[in-house]
Write an enzyme that holds these catalytic residues in place. Structure first.
Site, short mmCIF file in Angstrom:
data_model
loop_
_atom_site.label_atom_id
_atom_site.label_comp_id
_atom_site.label_asym_id
_atom_site.label_seq_id
_atom_site.Cartn_x
_atom_site.Cartn_y
_atom_site.Cartn_z
N GLY A 10 4.41 -1.55 -0.83
CA GLY A 10 3.14 -2.16 -0.38
C GLY A 10 2.92 -3.49 -1.08
CD GLU A 103 6.33 7.12 -6.13
OE1 GLU A 103 5.34 7.37 -5.45
OE2 GLU A 103 7.15 7.99 -6.50
CB THR A 125 1.94 0.22 -7.70
OG1 THR A 125 0.99 1.04 -7.00
CG2 THR A 125 2.15 0.82 -9.07
CG ASP A 127 -1.08 3.42 -5.64
OD1 ASP A 127 -2.07 2.89 -5.11
OD2 ASP A 127 -0.09 3.81 -5.00
CG MET A 169 -5.66 2.47 -0.46
SD MET A 169 -4.52 1.09 -0.16
CE MET A 169 -4.37 1.17 1.62
NE ARG A 171 1.91 6.84 -1.22
CZ ARG A 171 2.78 5.86 -1.01
NH1 ARG A 171 3.54 5.43 -1.98
NH2 ARG A 171 2.89 5.32 0.17
CG HIS A 271 -4.06 -2.10 4.04
ND1 HIS A 271 -4.27 -1.27 5.11
CD2 HIS A 271 -2.89 -1.72 3.48
CE1 HIS A 271 -3.26 -0.42 5.20
NE2 HIS A 271 -2.41 -0.66 4.23
O1 F6P Z 1 1.08 2.34 -3.08
C1 F6P Z 1 0.11 1.44 -2.66
C2 F6P Z 1 -0.65 1.98 -1.48
O2 F6P Z 1 -1.64 1.03 -1.13
C3 F6P Z 1 -1.27 3.36 -1.68
O3 F6P Z 1 -2.44 3.33 -2.44
C4 F6P Z 1 -1.45 3.80 -0.25
O4 F6P Z 1 -1.48 5.21 -0.13
C5 F6P Z 1 -0.25 3.23 0.42
O5 F6P Z 1 0.21 2.15 -0.37
C6 F6P Z 1 -0.51 2.74 1.82
O6 F6P Z 1 0.66 2.23 2.33
P1 F6P Z 1 0.78 1.49 3.73
O7 F6P Z 1 0.13 0.15 3.59
O8 F6P Z 1 2.24 1.38 3.98
O9 F6P Z 1 0.08 2.36 4.74
#
Ligand code: F6P
Length: 341
Positions: A10, A103, A125, A127, A169, A171, A271
């Site tokens: 991401g 990761e 990240t 996260d 967000m 995860r 986002h």
């Molecule tokens: O790892 C970063 C993150 O923004 C997470 O918090 C979220 O679950 C995931 O990526 C969302 O990913 P994508 O933008 O691919 O849907």
């Protein structure tokens, strides 16, 4: 040396700051040539390059996203992917790679390193869930954005006597929820690490209404109610096996409306938390990571990731960095709980 660099996973505020630091120090101090690979590991699989000279990184320090583009491509799940990565490295005469990612991207870096590809990792990240570093860049920006959103949502919550559920967000880690919730004075903070009781959340919400104030509930996208499941946007999995989380906020708002009889709304920050300009903290951290990563490459210290320990940048083995996720310890939620309700 010819140093290849890629940004995977991401997008995240601060990626361009790393690219600038790697390129500037690589060229100006070490005399290297720097080659960008587009769209994460896909750039290595499909030989998509972008030369990174000093001009290319002028003025990008404060820019969000990544000038290289990103993807969640996993060479280990693409047909002949790893061979294609090796062919690109050979054809482009790359002596070392710098992989900037979370990761997943660093997990690939670790596997490639153990198979003889010279890689140095940089942790990014929003996260903040990489175990070997105190902080990843991007996290501070995400927390600022979420905190500002909570401050703004509070005015509507108070004016209309509504409960407002803010889904953030993170995860499987609750760092963004915990930090933005504390900073924004949330009345309930729910993370994925501890299943939550709906009746208990209703009680906290009711107490807040009784004091003539409107409650703000911060819920991490991966939070799970007791006896329930993670709420998913789709059941599809990405190349690293991750499902797409999302929807717990709306679900909880409906539960709260039912148990309190008060209007409850959900807002998904999504986002916005990854977008726009990085905070000063993230620019500094990303710049320091970039400078230290190019040092590691120049010393031939491969299979390592740069990491923040206290205020120092250190190197840790990629294997250690990707071994487990850094989730929020339960004591950290317990510490915050007296503020709930
Ligand atoms: O790892 C970063 C993150 O923004 C997470 O918090 C979220 O679950 C995931 O990526 C969302 O990913 P994508 O933008 O691919 O849907």
């Amino acid at each position: 040396m010819r140093v290849g660099v890629l940004t995977g996973g991401g997008d995240c505020p601060g990626l361009n700051a790393v690219l600038r630091a790697v390129t500037r120090k690589g060229i100006e101090i070490y005399g290297h040539e720097v080659v960008g690979f587009r769209s994460g590991w896909q750039g290595l699989v499909d030989d998509l390059v972008m030369p990174l000279g000093l001009d290319a990184v002028e003025d990008i320090l404060a820019r969000g996203g990544t000038i290289l583009g990103s993807s969640r491509t996993n060479p280990y799940t693409v047909d002949g992917g790893v061979d294609r990565v090796r062919r690109t490295i050979a054809a482009r005469e790359i002596d070392a790679l710098i992989a900037i990612g979370g990761e997943d991207t660093l997990g690939v870096a670790e596997r490639l390193t153990s198979e003889g590809v010279p890689v140095v990792g940089v942790p990014k990240t929003i996260d903040n869930d990489l175990d070997a570093t105190d902080y990843t860049f991007g996290f501070d920006t995400a927390v600022h954005i979420a905190t500002e959103a909570i401050d703004r949502l509070r005015t509507t919550a108070e004016s209309h006597h509504r409960a407002l559920v803010v889904e953030v967000m993170g995860r499987h880690a609750g760092w963004i929820a915990l930090h933005s919730g504390l900073a924004g004075g949330a009345n309930v903070i729910l993370g994925p690490e501890k299943r939550f009781s709906v009746p208990q959340v209703c009680e906290w919400v009711r107490r807040r209404f009784e004091r003539q104030y409107a409650p703000i509930i911060v819920v991490a996208e991966g939070a799970i109610p007791e006896g329930g499941e993670e709420v998913l946007q789709t059941g599809e999995r990405d190349a690293f096996g991750h499902v797409r989380l999302g929807g717990i906020g709306q679900w909880l708002a409906e539960e709260l409306a039912e148990c309190t009889g008060k209007e409850s709304r959900a807002v998904v920050l999504g986002h916005t938390q990854r977008g726009g300009t990085p905070t000063a903290y993230d620019r500094v951290l990303a710049t320091r990571f970039g400078m230290h990563a190019i040092d590691a490459v120049s010393e031939g210290d491969f299979g390592e990731m740069v990491a923040l320990r206290g205020t120092d940048i250190v190197r840790v083995p990629l294997a250690e960095a990707t071994a487990k996720l850094k989730t929020v310890p339960l004591e950290r939620y317990a510490e915050a709980e007296f503020l709930f309700g």
